[in-house]
Design an enzyme around this catalytic site. Structure first.
Site, PDB file in Angstrom:
ATOM      1  N   GLU A 426       4.715  -1.168   1.265  1.00  0.00           N
ATOM      2  CA  GLU A 426       5.534  -1.019   2.472  1.00  0.00           C
ATOM      3  C   GLU A 426       6.606  -2.096   2.572  1.00  0.00           C
ATOM      4  OE1 GLU A 426       2.980  -0.713   5.908  1.00  0.00           O
ATOM      5  OE2 GLU A 426       2.073   1.140   5.185  1.00  0.00           O
ATOM      6  N   GLU A 502      -2.268   4.817   0.651  1.00  0.00           N
ATOM      7  CA  GLU A 502      -3.001   4.186   1.755  1.00  0.00           C
ATOM      8  C   GLU A 502      -3.210   5.255   2.814  1.00  0.00           C
ATOM      9  OE1 GLU A 502      -1.636   0.100   2.610  1.00  0.00           O
ATOM     10  OE2 GLU A 502      -2.150   0.560   4.682  1.00  0.00           O
TER      11      GLU A 502
HETATM   12  C1  GAL Z   1      -0.475  -0.494   6.611  1.00  0.00           C
HETATM   13  C2  GAL Z   1      -0.393  -1.768   5.775  1.00  0.00           C
HETATM   14  C3  GAL Z   1      -1.726  -2.452   5.683  1.00  0.00           C
HETATM   15  C4  GAL Z   1      -2.339  -2.547   7.031  1.00  0.00           C
HETATM   16  C5  GAL Z   1      -2.502  -1.161   7.605  1.00  0.00           C
HETATM   17  C6  GAL Z   1      -3.204  -1.097   8.931  1.00  0.00           C
HETATM   18  O1  GAL Z   1       0.743  -0.081   7.051  1.00  0.00           O
HETATM   19  O2  GAL Z   1       0.042  -1.465   4.492  1.00  0.00           O
HETATM   20  O3  GAL Z   1      -1.571  -3.727   5.137  1.00  0.00           O
HETATM   21  O4  GAL Z   1      -1.505  -3.315   7.837  1.00  0.00           O
HETATM   22  O5  GAL Z   1      -1.219  -0.628   7.758  1.00  0.00           O
HETATM   23  O6  GAL Z   1      -3.242   0.224   9.398  1.00  0.00           O
END
Ligand code: GAL
Length: 710
Positions: A426, A502
């Site tokens: 991100e 993710e």
């Molecule tokens: C994502 C990020 C992670 C964590 C997660 C929490 O956007 O890549 O590091 O912050 O959100 O939902």
């Protein structure tokens, strides 16, 4: 014939000799370190008095001992990645543990003076952060990124009388992380003495470019220093039986390239984590100069639009989790037993892959993944040149990114578990034209150092990356959340597949259930907990079930990496502003590694070897008599009947009505009455095949604690 016979004799002789000669000495620097916090500007000097310093062993995390303090790394910021527009006070974002500031380590060690033709290096598997390294009063080098492996040549600075003092200065600044980074020498440190002539640091590179049932071709490239070398490489199977050997005399530049054959190869996979060893021996005029053992696996990976990801020719989808590097209450210091326990829990869930978010994994974790069987997505950075936090990696990106990538690839590329690299998570650079260039630049560094594995980036700015070409250039477009944009991204990107790099970020607290039971975004309660009915998530995130449907319905989704396998220190969303929350709620398992209900939702889907039948909530609701108290069942069975004190609450069957109906059995109208709830599961033929009960508990009688190992 004679030549072959002579060669065979020569090999036997050199192998015999190698059993006698010792070519490398490794000194693990574990015990007897001295440690102090604060500015100790004279501590690098040999005669510095560290008598009053604490004695510690390394790996060591100076901050995990606490105390927690709301003021530590308190930040008044808007977390723009979370869609926040207004700055507010954030406590506990990095765990509220005392990791900020300087820390010094000193270690006195004996090392016999080097002989002519020998050299020594000190190797750090990581040091948090900005390590500055001194030996015998002289600075020998530095590294900025706390997560990376690095080594320094200390030949010149070693003492001739054999008595040496190593001093390491570390420094952690405010607002440099989005989670708890740990502090100090949290990974291993060692000194290696070897001959000048021999294999370079991380100098072997082993790949398996051709595999059939009958043979595997094992390509071993070995970077060496020195002239007129003979390299003998043998491969041993898991029983230490030699299965292949080759002698090479011709170098290409400073590199040997050997192709060995292993007959009837045993292939590495998460289900069959078979490992081989390559022993490389370097000779000059029959004299052994260096010897190195490298472990590897024989396996083949491919990523194709038609079949998605395949391992050893078989298509499969990643059942993965993201992990931060801390071990909950044990902090960031490497602890092999704790890492192994995590993997055992994940294996039981049916998980087969791990993403080291958002930085280099430890060697110990990779070793365990090779042995126990997990595929690995090894990541490098949470920031490129555009910052997310005031003092993050962006400070170093332009000067350090290339060497950081190179070190990671060189140090880890022989691990069969690694099946993909990630150059970033991100990164705000996604929005910009220079960001597209950076993505390409980094990917090309990975390709140069390891052409065998593809590169991904976890993208959250999907619309921007569709428009500006960022997503199109990646080997593997990774989507973080953004379930609604999967179709658009798939159509817009040329690769023919997408990875759920993710996913989910569902939040829950183990054993806590809230009423009424319904879906919520960013829900907060006065007790700073989240409900374990698993219906709560954030603005940007979603329920596990929605991701399951995407993976099941779209052949082009390569699978997922759930945020996260375990709770971690820091990032206490949705309570970023509510002290004393200071660890995450995202984990499938809690901070102590105990499974939350969600564990069984994933297990019911991922573990295809065992049946899962898990019921929630608990049934101790004094005061809720007669009130609606839904019962959920996470199971791989299709249908089940629920009984409350012997009365049927009806049969539930999975259906396509909603995501939730597809993956959970839910009885929404159950009224609480103390006693027993029982669920009976049925197979497709309508036969009762399993049951589970929960009973209203009486007052506690005793507490039994059992260790899971000796
Ligand atoms: C994502 C990020 C992670 C964590 C997660 C929490 O956007 O890549 O590091 O912050 O959100 O939902």
């Amino acid at each position: 014939m004679l030549a072959r016979f002579c060669a065979a004799i020569l090999i036997q002789l050199v192998l015999l000799q190698s059993a006698i000669a010792q070519t490398r000495t490794v000194l693990e620097l574990k015990e007897g370190w001295k440690f102090a916090k604060g500015n100790q500007s004279q501590a690098y000097q040999t005669n510095f008095n560290d008598k009053d310093w604490q004695t510690v062993s390394v790996p060591h995390d100076w901050a995990i001992y606490g105390p927690f303090d709301k003021e530590i790394d308190k930040q008044v910021v808007a977390i723009t990645q979370n869609g926040e527009k207004k700055a507010t006070e954030k406590t506990g974002r990095t765990g509220a543990l005392p990791y900020i500031g300087e820390g010094w380590y000193r270690k006195i060690f004996d090392l016999p003076a080097l002989k002519p033709g020998q050299k020594a290096t000190v190797i750090f598997d990581g040091a948090m952060s900005e390590p500055r390294v001194y030996l015998n009063g002289q600075k020998v080098g530095e590294w900025n990124y706390g997560y990376n492996y690095f080594y320094l040549d200390i030949t010149q600075q070693l003492a001739s009388n054999g008595k040496n003092v190593l001093a390491v200065q570390l420094n952690n600044v405010q607002e440099s992380s989005r989670w708890y980074p740990g502090a100090g020498l949290y990974r291993n440190v060692r000194i290696e003495v070897k001959n000048d002539i021999g294999i370079e640091q991380w100098g072997t590179y082993i790949t398996t470019p051709f595999i059939s049932k009958e043979i595997a071709k094992v390509k071993i490239k070995t970077k060496t220093a020195g002239k007129d070398l003979l390299l003998v490489t043998e491969i041993l199977d898991a029983n230490n039986k030699r299965v292949s050997i080759d002698t090479a005399g011709a170098k290409f530049g400073n590199e040997f390239e050997q192709d060995l054959v292993v007959k009837n190869p045993m292939l590495w996979s998460p289900e069959t984590p078979y490992l081989y060893k390559a022993i490389s021996r370097v000779y000059v005029k029959g004299q052994l100069k260096d010897q190195l053992t490298s472990r590897f696996g024989i396996r083949q990976i491919s990523y194709l639009p038609s079949t998605g990801f395949s391992l050893n020719g078989q298509s499969r989808k990643f059942k993965g989790v993201c992990l931060h590097h801390d071990l909950g209450p044990l902090g960031a210091a490497i602890n092999i037993a704790a890492l192994r326990r995590q993997l055992r829990i994940l294996k039981d869930m049916g998980c087969d892959a791990i993403r080291s978010s958002h930085n280099m994994p430890s060697q110990e974790q990779l070793d365990l993944c090779d042995e126990i069987g997990f595929m690995f997505l090894a990541e490098t950075f949470d920031e490129w040149a555009k910052p997310k936090v005031k003092n993050g990696y962006a400070r170093y990106f332009n000067t350090d990114a290339e060497k950081d990538v190179v070190n990671m690839v060189h140090a880890t590329r022989n691990h069969p578990s690694i099946v993909m690299w990630s150059s970033g998570n991100e990164v705000p650079d996604q929005h910009y034209a220079e960001g597209v260039k950076r993505a390409k630049w980094l990917q090309e560094i990975f390709h140069r150092e390891d052409p065998t594995r593809p590169v991904t980036v976890g993208m959250d700015q999907v619309k921007a990356t569709i428009q500006n070409g960022f997503g199109a250039i990646l080997d593997i477009p990774g989507l973080n959340y953004r379930t609604k944009l999967y179709e658009d991204a798939f159509k817009a990107f040329p690769q023919g597949f997408l990875l759920g790099s993710e996913t989910a970020s569902t939040v829950s607290s183990r054993g806590i259930y809230k009423f009424p039971v319904m879906e919520y975004k960013n829900k907060q309660y006065p007790d700073n907990q989240c409900s374990s009915y698993d219906l709560e998530y954030c603005d940007w995130s979603n329920l596990p079930d929605e991701q399951f449907a995407l993976i099941d319905d779209k052949p082009w989704v390569l699978g997922e990496f759930v945020w996260t396998g375990f709770d971690y220190l820091g990032e206490p969303t949705p309570y970023d502003e509510q002290w004393p929350s200071r660890s995450s709620y995202f984990g499938i398992n809690d901070l102590a590694g105990l499974p939350k209900d969600r564990f069984y939702l994933y297990k019911s889907r991922w573990n295809t070897k065992e049946n899962t039948l898990h019921m929630l909530p608990h049934w101790n609701w004094a005061g809720r008599e007669g009130q609606t108290t839904p019962v959920f069942v996470y199971t791989n069975y299709d249908k089940a009947e629920l009984f409350v004190n012997g009365k049927s609450m009806g049969m539930q069957q999975k259906s396509n009505a909603t995501w939730l109906n597809r993956y959970r059995l839910m009885w929404m109208d159950v009224k609480y009455e103390p006693g027993t709830i029982k669920v009976v599961a049925y197979d497709k033929q309508g036969k009762a095949v399993a049951e589970q009960s929960i009973v209203t508990a009486d007052s506690p009688n005793q507490l039994v604690l059992e260790a899971d190992r000796n």
